[in-house]
Scaffold this active site. Structure first.
Site, PDB file in Angstrom:
ATOM      1  N   VAL A 163     -20.701   1.213  -4.232  1.00 23.90           N
ATOM      2  CA  VAL A 163     -21.017  -0.343  -4.000  1.00 23.90           C
ATOM      3  C   VAL A 163     -22.340  -0.636  -3.571  1.00 23.90           C
ATOM      4  CG1 VAL A 163     -20.240  -2.471  -2.704  1.00 23.90           C
ATOM      5  CG2 VAL A 163     -18.279  -0.686  -3.677  1.00 23.90           C
ATOM      6  N   GLY A 208     -25.478   2.992   3.512  1.00 26.85           N
ATOM      7  CA  GLY A 208     -24.475   3.562   2.483  1.00 26.85           C
ATOM      8  C   GLY A 208     -24.737   3.261   0.923  1.00 26.85           C
ATOM      9  N   LYS A 243       0.927  -1.069  -0.121  1.00 28.45           N
ATOM     10  CA  LYS A 243      -0.101  -0.146   0.062  1.00 28.45           C
ATOM     11  C   LYS A 243       1.032   0.962   0.159  1.00 28.45           C
ATOM     12  CE  LYS A 243      -4.526   0.892   0.713  1.00 28.45           C
ATOM     13  NZ  LYS A 243      -5.710   0.152   0.089  1.00 28.45           N
ATOM     14  N   GLY A 274     -23.813   4.455  -2.071  1.00 31.90           N
ATOM     15  CA  GLY A 274     -22.669   5.046  -2.885  1.00 31.90           C
ATOM     16  C   GLY A 274     -22.461   4.152  -3.956  1.00 31.90           C
TER      17      GLY A 274
HETATM   18  P1  NAD Z   1     -18.807   5.773  -1.964  1.00 33.48           P
HETATM   19  O1  NAD Z   1     -18.074   7.093  -1.265  1.00 33.48           O
HETATM   20  O2  NAD Z   1     -19.280   5.737  -3.330  1.00 33.48           O
HETATM   21  O3  NAD Z   1     -20.257   5.452  -0.954  1.00 33.48           O
HETATM   22  C1  NAD Z   1     -20.188   5.642   0.336  1.00 33.48           C
HETATM   23  C2  NAD Z   1     -21.445   6.195   0.676  1.00 33.48           C
HETATM   24  O4  NAD Z   1     -21.482   6.083   2.158  1.00 33.48           O
HETATM   25  C3  NAD Z   1     -21.985   7.424   0.096  1.00 33.48           C
HETATM   26  O5  NAD Z   1     -22.882   7.487  -0.543  1.00 33.48           O
HETATM   27  C4  NAD Z   1     -21.960   8.340   1.530  1.00 33.48           C
HETATM   28  O6  NAD Z   1     -22.929   9.372   1.317  1.00 33.48           O
HETATM   29  C5  NAD Z   1     -22.502   7.261   2.337  1.00 33.48           C
HETATM   30  N1  NAD Z   1     -22.111   7.564   3.845  1.00 33.48           N
HETATM   31  C6  NAD Z   1     -21.300   8.467   4.337  1.00 33.48           C
HETATM   32  N2  NAD Z   1     -21.379   8.547   5.726  1.00 33.48           N
HETATM   33  C7  NAD Z   1     -22.600   7.924   5.841  1.00 33.48           C
HETATM   34  C8  NAD Z   1     -23.342   7.653   7.208  1.00 33.48           C
HETATM   35  N3  NAD Z   1     -22.926   8.039   8.451  1.00 33.48           N
HETATM   36  N4  NAD Z   1     -24.387   6.831   7.264  1.00 33.48           N
HETATM   37  C9  NAD Z   1     -24.947   6.239   5.917  1.00 33.48           C
HETATM   38  N5  NAD Z   1     -24.151   6.573   4.809  1.00 33.48           N
HETATM   39  C10 NAD Z   1     -23.049   7.372   4.850  1.00 33.48           C
HETATM   40  O7  NAD Z   1     -17.749   4.498  -1.639  1.00 33.48           O
HETATM   41  P2  NAD Z   1     -17.962   3.105  -2.262  1.00 33.48           P
HETATM   42  O8  NAD Z   1     -16.854   3.086  -3.146  1.00 33.48           O
HETATM   43  O9  NAD Z   1     -19.171   2.668  -2.453  1.00 33.48           O
HETATM   44  O10 NAD Z   1     -17.187   2.295  -1.077  1.00 33.48           O
HETATM   45  C11 NAD Z   1     -18.172   2.009   0.168  1.00 33.48           C
HETATM   46  C12 NAD Z   1     -17.257   1.395   1.319  1.00 33.48           C
HETATM   47  O11 NAD Z   1     -16.762  -0.013   0.679  1.00 33.48           O
HETATM   48  C13 NAD Z   1     -16.048   1.700   1.749  1.00 33.48           C
HETATM   49  O12 NAD Z   1     -15.912   1.487   3.137  1.00 33.48           O
HETATM   50  C14 NAD Z   1     -15.001   1.340   1.047  1.00 33.48           C
HETATM   51  O13 NAD Z   1     -13.766   1.414   1.343  1.00 33.48           O
HETATM   52  C15 NAD Z   1     -15.380  -0.190   0.602  1.00 33.48           C
HETATM   53  N6  NAD Z   1     -14.969  -0.633  -0.498  1.00 33.48           N
HETATM   54  C16 NAD Z   1     -15.136  -0.459  -1.669  1.00 33.48           C
HETATM   55  C17 NAD Z   1     -14.722  -1.056  -2.862  1.00 33.48           C
HETATM   56  C18 NAD Z   1     -14.917  -0.518  -4.244  1.00 33.48           C
HETATM   57  O14 NAD Z   1     -14.891  -1.282  -5.364  1.00 33.48           O
HETATM   58  N7  NAD Z   1     -15.543   0.468  -4.419  1.00 33.48           N
HETATM   59  C19 NAD Z   1     -13.797  -2.115  -2.504  1.00 33.48           C
HETATM   60  C20 NAD Z   1     -13.862  -2.574  -1.527  1.00 33.48           C
HETATM   61  C21 NAD Z   1     -13.897  -2.052  -0.189  1.00 33.48           C
END
Ligand code: NAD
Length: 367
Positions: free
Chosen positions: A196, A192, A92, A194
């Site tokens: 994923v 959440g 990392k 977002g």
């Molecule tokens: P993202 O930023 O697109 O989505 C996160 C969502 O969570 C957003 O819509 C945000 O508004 C919401 N959020 C923030 N604070 C919140 C709260 N207190 N209560 C409810 N919702 C809240 O991120 P993502 O890419 O969808 O990733 C989501 C999670 O999965 C993260 O923890 C990330 O590290 C993990 N992750 C993502 C991937 C990937 O491929 N994107 C891979 C492995 C792990």
């Protein structure tokens, strides 16, 4: 985002102690006066292959905090790759500073040169505050970068693959707990929606689950509720809801002293990173409450699987999806291991990951 306890901080005097305690191979400090770049690349373990892991840019309050974060994250990547059956190691990088103020083409290319100087021992990708465009700049200086756009032969957005893997992992948990993998009519709360979370909801809706969603973005809630018929719940009510499955897909550390006693679900299975505020304590607290837990670094490995497929060359989305299907068996395997040895699922996953590294390490004979 950075939830480091003071006791975890690496002090100057303890750097080598920490490296040997956690088994890191190499840590590289990168500095460039002209662009203001300050970065740390940590290679945790390369037994299975070159260390692959994203670069996170964060305005750390101290350099110790940045070092602690990169050591912890790189070790996590080793286990994630190993348990997912990938032939890569864990690494990392962190860049210290305000992404909005510091990032530029020269800045990213300088970082790319540092990555290149490691000759392929470390391969970078996107993480917090890094965009596809940044990967393109890094790519101008090194071939050891993934997360490039599909138009450049890269894997594009990993989120759909992460969501797909999480969905299958959730089905495996259902199979273990309810005797059937079907999620039809199961009450599932996604925290959440977002990148994923939204794709996960799409899978769940197709299967006829009763979906509840929460987010801090009104716009996202409206969009996902409208598209997939999900019910919106208040952010602070989520832990008290009568549900079958809780799917954390936003923040880390949501499984803690406050939330676990309130949870009424039988399964926790979601994509967020670092869900357990304290790995050991909260892993066992879930067991005491009779809640089955899918270790985060196993169920959310779809994103890593996606960049791994890019690293293999000739990126093919179908191949990445086929690969991500293995998450179903991994989750079941870990659940059995945890039950049989009376250890938490998190510990069972780490044990299996370490075993694979050890076994494969012995296979690699010199020429
Ligand atoms: P993202 O930023 O697109 O989505 C996160 C969502 O969570 C957003 O819509 C945000 O508004 C919401 N959020 C923030 N604070 C919140 C709260 N207190 N209560 C409810 N919702 C809240 O991120 P993502 O890419 O969808 O990733 C989501 C999670 O999965 C993260 O923890 C990330 O590290 C993990 N992750 C993502 C991937 C990937 O491929 N994107 C891979 C492995 C792990």
């Amino acid at each position: 985002m950075i939830d480091i306890q003071e006791s975890e901080l690496v002090t100057e005097a303890s750097v080598f102690d920490k490296l040997s305690e956690k088994g890191h191979e190499q840590v590289v400090f990168c500095h460039d006066e002209a662009t203001g770049l300050k970065a740390i690349i940590a290679i945790h373990n390369t037994v299975l292959g070159p260390a692959l892991g994203g670069t996170r840019m964060w305005n750390y309050s101290t350099e110790q905090e940045a070092l602690t974060d990169v050591l912890r994250l790189s070790r996590g990547m080793t286990f994630k790759a190993a348990i997912s059956g990938l032939n890569i190691g864990g690494g990392k990088a962190v860049i210290i500073g305000d992404a909005a103020k510091l990032k530029s083409e020269a800045f990213m290319r300088r970082f790319g040169k540092f990555v290149d100087s490691l000759g392929g021992r470390y391969i970078t990708a996107e993480d917090v505050n890094m965009k596809t465009r940044d990967m393109e700049y890094i790519h101008m200086e090194t071939k050891h970068v993934t997360g490039l756009p599909e138009s450049m032969g890269g894997g594009g957005d990993p989120s759909p693959v992460t969501a797909f893997g999480s969905y299958l992992g959730m089905k495996a948990m259902a199979k273990k707990v309810y005797g059937s993998e079907s999620l039809n009519n199961k009450v599932i709360t996604v925290q959440g929606v977002g990148q994923v979370g939204m794709y996960l909801v799409e899978h769940l809706a197709k299967e006829g689950a009763k979906i509840f969603i929460t987010d801090i973005s009104e716009e996202k809630l409206k969009n996902v509720a409208g598209k997939f018929g999900a019910t919106v719940v208040d952010e602070d009510k989520i832990y008290d809801l009568d549900m079958d499955i809780y799917a954390p897909c936003a923040l880390g550390a949501t499984l803690n002293d406050d939330s676990i006693p309130r949870l009424k679900c039988s399964i926790v299975a979601g994509a967020a990173n670092n869900q357990l505020a304290h790995e050991k304590k909260h892993g066992y607290m879930l067991i005491e409450r009779g809640i089955a837990y899918a270790p985060d670094f196993v169920i959310n490995a779809g994103g890593l699987i996606n960049v791994y497929n890019e690293y293999l060359g000739g990126y093919n989305r179908n191949r990445a999806y086929t690969h991500a299907e293995k998450i179903y068996d991994s989750i079941l395997n870990i659940a059995h291991e945890s039950q049989e040895h009376e250890i938490s699922p998190q510990e069972a996953a780490i044990k299996l990951a370490k075993k694979r590294i050890e076994d494969i390490g012995k296979v690699k004979l010199p020429y």
